[in-house]
Design a protein around this motif. Structure first.
Motif, PDB file in Angstrom:
ATOM      1  N   GLY A   1       4.844   6.610   5.057  1.00 32.06           N
ATOM      2  CA  GLY A   1       5.744   5.478   4.894  1.00 32.06           C
ATOM      3  C   GLY A   1       7.171   5.992   4.929  1.00 32.06           C
ATOM      4  N   PHE A   2       8.044   5.244   5.574  1.00 30.46           N
ATOM      5  CA  PHE A   2       9.429   5.711   5.649  1.00 30.46           C
ATOM      6  C   PHE A   2      10.396   4.535   5.581  1.00 30.46           C
ATOM      7  CE2 PHE A   2       7.554   5.343   9.816  1.00 30.46           C
ATOM      8  CZ  PHE A   2       8.464   4.610  10.539  1.00 30.46           C
ATOM      9  N   ASN A   3      11.588   4.832   5.045  1.00 27.15           N
ATOM     10  CA  ASN A   3      12.695   3.875   4.984  1.00 27.15           C
ATOM     11  C   ASN A   3      13.992   4.662   5.080  1.00 27.15           C
ATOM     12  OD1 ASN A   3      13.149   4.928   2.444  1.00 27.15           O
ATOM     13  ND2 ASN A   3      12.327   3.180   1.345  1.00 27.15           N
ATOM     14  N   ASP A   4      15.098   4.033   4.707  1.00 29.39           N
ATOM     15  CA  ASP A   4      16.407   4.678   4.815  1.00 29.39           C
ATOM     16  C   ASP A   4      16.537   5.945   3.968  1.00 29.39           C
ATOM     17  OD1 ASP A   4      17.112   2.655   6.491  1.00 29.39           O
ATOM     18  OD2 ASP A   4      18.263   1.532   5.009  1.00 29.39           O
ATOM     19  N   SER A   5      15.775   6.013   2.867  1.00 26.63           N
ATOM     20  CA  SER A   5      15.947   7.144   1.958  1.00 26.63           C
ATOM     21  C   SER A   5      14.965   8.285   2.203  1.00 26.63           C
ATOM     22  CB  SER A   5      15.848   6.668   0.504  1.00 26.63           C
ATOM     23  OG  SER A   5      14.584   6.111   0.258  1.00 26.63           O
ATOM     24  N   GLY A   6      14.071   8.162   3.163  1.00 30.12           N
ATOM     25  CA  GLY A   6      13.172   9.268   3.449  1.00 30.12           C
ATOM     26  C   GLY A   6      11.759   8.812   3.778  1.00 30.12           C
ATOM     27  N   ALA A   7      10.825   9.763   3.673  1.00 27.87           N
ATOM     28  CA  ALA A   7       9.426   9.500   4.009  1.00 27.87           C
ATOM     29  C   ALA A   7       8.526  10.024   2.898  1.00 27.87           C
ATOM     30  CB  ALA A   7       9.071  10.175   5.328  1.00 27.87           C
ATOM     31  N   ALA A   8       7.332   9.425   2.799  1.00 35.14           N
ATOM     32  CA  ALA A   8       6.355   9.854   1.801  1.00 35.14           C
ATOM     33  C   ALA A   8       4.954   9.621   2.335  1.00 35.14           C
ATOM     34  CB  ALA A   8       6.552   9.077   0.493  1.00 35.14           C
ATOM     35  N   ALA A   9       4.023  10.465   1.905  1.00 32.63           N
ATOM     36  CA  ALA A   9       2.624  10.294   2.274  1.00 32.63           C
ATOM     37  C   ALA A   9       2.020   9.205   1.403  1.00 32.63           C
ATOM     38  CB  ALA A   9       1.871  11.604   2.077  1.00 32.63           C
ATOM     39  N   GLY A  10       1.007   8.528   1.957  1.00 32.01           N
ATOM     40  CA  GLY A  10       0.411   7.457   1.175  1.00 32.01           C
ATOM     41  C   GLY A  10      -1.014   7.150   1.567  1.00 32.01           C
ATOM     42  N   LEU A  11      -1.661   6.339   0.738  1.00 29.09           N
ATOM     43  CA  LEU A  11      -3.000   5.835   0.980  1.00 29.09           C
ATOM     44  C   LEU A  11      -2.912   4.337   1.217  1.00 29.09           C
ATOM     45  CD1 LEU A  11      -4.921   7.651  -1.900  1.00 29.09           C
ATOM     46  CD2 LEU A  11      -4.892   8.262   0.524  1.00 29.09           C
ATOM     47  N   ASN A  12      -3.708   3.843   2.152  1.00 31.25           N
ATOM     48  CA  ASN A  12      -3.729   2.419   2.475  1.00 31.25           C
ATOM     49  C   ASN A  12      -5.172   1.983   2.621  1.00 31.25           C
ATOM     50  OD1 ASN A  12      -0.734   1.778   3.193  1.00 31.25           O
ATOM     51  ND2 ASN A  12      -1.214   3.705   4.193  1.00 31.25           N
ATOM     52  N   GLY A  13      -5.441   0.734   2.312  1.00 33.49           N
ATOM     53  CA  GLY A  13      -6.790   0.233   2.463  1.00 33.49           C
ATOM     54  C   GLY A  13      -6.822  -1.252   2.740  1.00 33.49           C
ATOM     55  N   ARG A  14      -7.984  -1.702   3.246  1.00 31.01           N
ATOM     56  CA  ARG A  14      -8.175  -3.106   3.564  1.00 31.01           C
ATOM     57  C   ARG A  14      -9.603  -3.501   3.225  1.00 31.01           C
ATOM     58  NH1 ARG A  14      -9.830  -5.484   9.271  1.00 31.01           N
ATOM     59  NH2 ARG A  14      -9.508  -7.696   8.908  1.00 31.01           N
ATOM     60  N   ILE A  15      -9.733  -4.617   2.539  1.00 28.99           N
ATOM     61  CA  ILE A  15     -11.020  -5.271   2.330  1.00 28.99           C
ATOM     62  C   ILE A  15     -10.901  -6.610   3.031  1.00 28.99           C
ATOM     63  CG2 ILE A  15     -12.622  -6.261   0.667  1.00 28.99           C
ATOM     64  CD1 ILE A  15     -11.543  -4.193  -1.355  1.00 28.99           C
ATOM     65  N   SER A  16     -11.798  -6.849   4.014  1.00 35.29           N
ATOM     66  CA  SER A  16     -11.666  -8.061   4.809  1.00 35.29           C
ATOM     67  C   SER A  16     -12.727  -9.090   4.441  1.00 35.29           C
ATOM     68  CB  SER A  16     -11.769  -7.725   6.296  1.00 35.29           C
ATOM     69  OG  SER A  16     -13.063  -7.253   6.595  1.00 35.29           O
ATOM     70  N   PHE A  17     -12.369 -10.333   4.679  1.00 33.33           N
ATOM     71  CA  PHE A  17     -13.259 -11.477   4.542  1.00 33.33           C
ATOM     72  C   PHE A  17     -13.223 -12.194   5.889  1.00 33.33           C
ATOM     73  CE2 PHE A  17     -11.372 -10.440   0.470  1.00 33.33           C
ATOM     74  CZ  PHE A  17     -12.499 -10.262  -0.320  1.00 33.33           C
ATOM     75  N   PRO A  18     -13.987 -11.681   6.891  1.00 38.39           N
ATOM     76  CA  PRO A  18     -13.854 -12.121   8.280  1.00 38.39           C
ATOM     77  C   PRO A  18     -14.041 -13.624   8.504  1.00 38.39           C
ATOM     78  CG  PRO A  18     -15.287 -10.196   8.134  1.00 38.39           C
ATOM     79  CD  PRO A  18     -14.992 -10.639   6.747  1.00 38.39           C
ATOM     80  N   LYS A  19     -14.891 -14.273   7.750  1.00 41.06           N
ATOM     81  CA  LYS A  19     -15.115 -15.703   7.978  1.00 41.06           C
ATOM     82  C   LYS A  19     -13.892 -16.534   7.611  1.00 41.06           C
ATOM     83  CE  LYS A  19     -20.080 -15.497   7.678  1.00 41.06           C
ATOM     84  NZ  LYS A  19     -21.300 -16.016   7.104  1.00 41.06           N
ATOM     85  N   THR A  20     -13.057 -16.034   6.715  1.00 41.50           N
ATOM     86  CA  THR A  20     -11.847 -16.748   6.312  1.00 41.50           C
ATOM     87  C   THR A  20     -10.593 -16.205   6.988  1.00 41.50           C
ATOM     88  OG1 THR A  20     -11.457 -15.276   4.436  1.00 41.50           O
ATOM     89  CG2 THR A  20     -12.810 -17.240   4.028  1.00 41.50           C
ATOM     90  N   LYS A  21     -10.715 -15.066   7.686  1.00 41.54           N
ATOM     91  CA  LYS A  21      -9.590 -14.380   8.329  1.00 41.54           C
ATOM     92  C   LYS A  21      -8.537 -13.935   7.316  1.00 41.54           C
ATOM     93  CE  LYS A  21     -10.214 -16.461  12.801  1.00 41.54           C
ATOM     94  NZ  LYS A  21      -9.628 -17.099  13.934  1.00 41.54           N
ATOM     95  N   VAL A  22      -8.989 -13.655   6.101  1.00 39.57           N
ATOM     96  CA  VAL A  22      -8.107 -13.198   5.030  1.00 39.57           C
ATOM     97  C   VAL A  22      -8.528 -11.783   4.634  1.00 39.57           C
ATOM     98  CG1 VAL A  22      -7.442 -13.587   2.627  1.00 39.57           C
ATOM     99  CG2 VAL A  22      -7.651 -15.520   4.181  1.00 39.57           C
TER     100      VAL A  22
END
Length: 162
Positions: free
Chosen positions: A46-67
């Motif tokens: 992840g990065f912005n004006d002040s620098g960068a950092a390592a991170g973890l990201n995740g997703r749990i999907s509910f495909p029938k609702t598209k959410v």
């Protein structure tokens, strides 16, 4: 607060343009794309004006609702100062093609900064717009922009689909 509204306007404009383009390019005679229904856990930067950092990201999907429910956790230490950022969001997934989605949503951003003696923390509303695409059967590439409290955080990474 003014920065928040400016970021919200930018996210709204990008989302509207992308959605309009995908709707205008849709051909009713063709089968609708299925998008990417799987969830994933991934690592990125992840990065912005002040620098960068390592991170973890995740997703749990509910495909029938598209959410989907998404979460991002970023942390970084420089000298004696450490910072952590946690951003849970709920997004609406727009299928662009098979194994590819555009997503738009909102949530909260919670930040904490500590120098070992004092700690500061705060929470703000967050808007998120991004895209993800499957690479093979078990890998996903994702990237998004998250806007909160006048800050823009751009993230990209690779994940394991489940």
């Amino acid at each position: 607060m003014q920065h928040f509204f400016k970021s919200a306007a930018i996210v709204s404009a990008v989302s509207t343009i992308t959605l309009a383009c995908s709707l205008l390019s849709a051909n009713p005679a063709q089968a609708k794309p299925k998008g990417m229904p799987e969830g994933y856990i991934g690592a990125g930067v992840g990065f912005n004006d002040s620098g960068a950092a390592a991170g973890l990201n995740g997703r749990i999907s509910f495909p029938k609702t598209k959410v989907s429910v998404r979460g991002s956790l970023y942390a970084d230490c420089a000298s004696d100062v450490c910072a952590a950022l946690f951003i849970p969001t709920v997004t609406y997934d727009i299928p662009l093609a098979n194994n590819s989605n555009l997503y738009v949503g909102g949530g909260i951003a919670t930040a904490s900064i500590s120098d070992g003696v004092t700690s500061l923390s705060g929470t703000a509303g967050a808007l998120q717009v991004g895209a993800e695409t499957g690479i093979g059967k078990k890998v996903v590439f994702y990237g998004d922009g998250t806007f909160f409290n006048g800050v823009s955080l751009w993230k990209a990474g690779l994940g394991y689909r489940f």
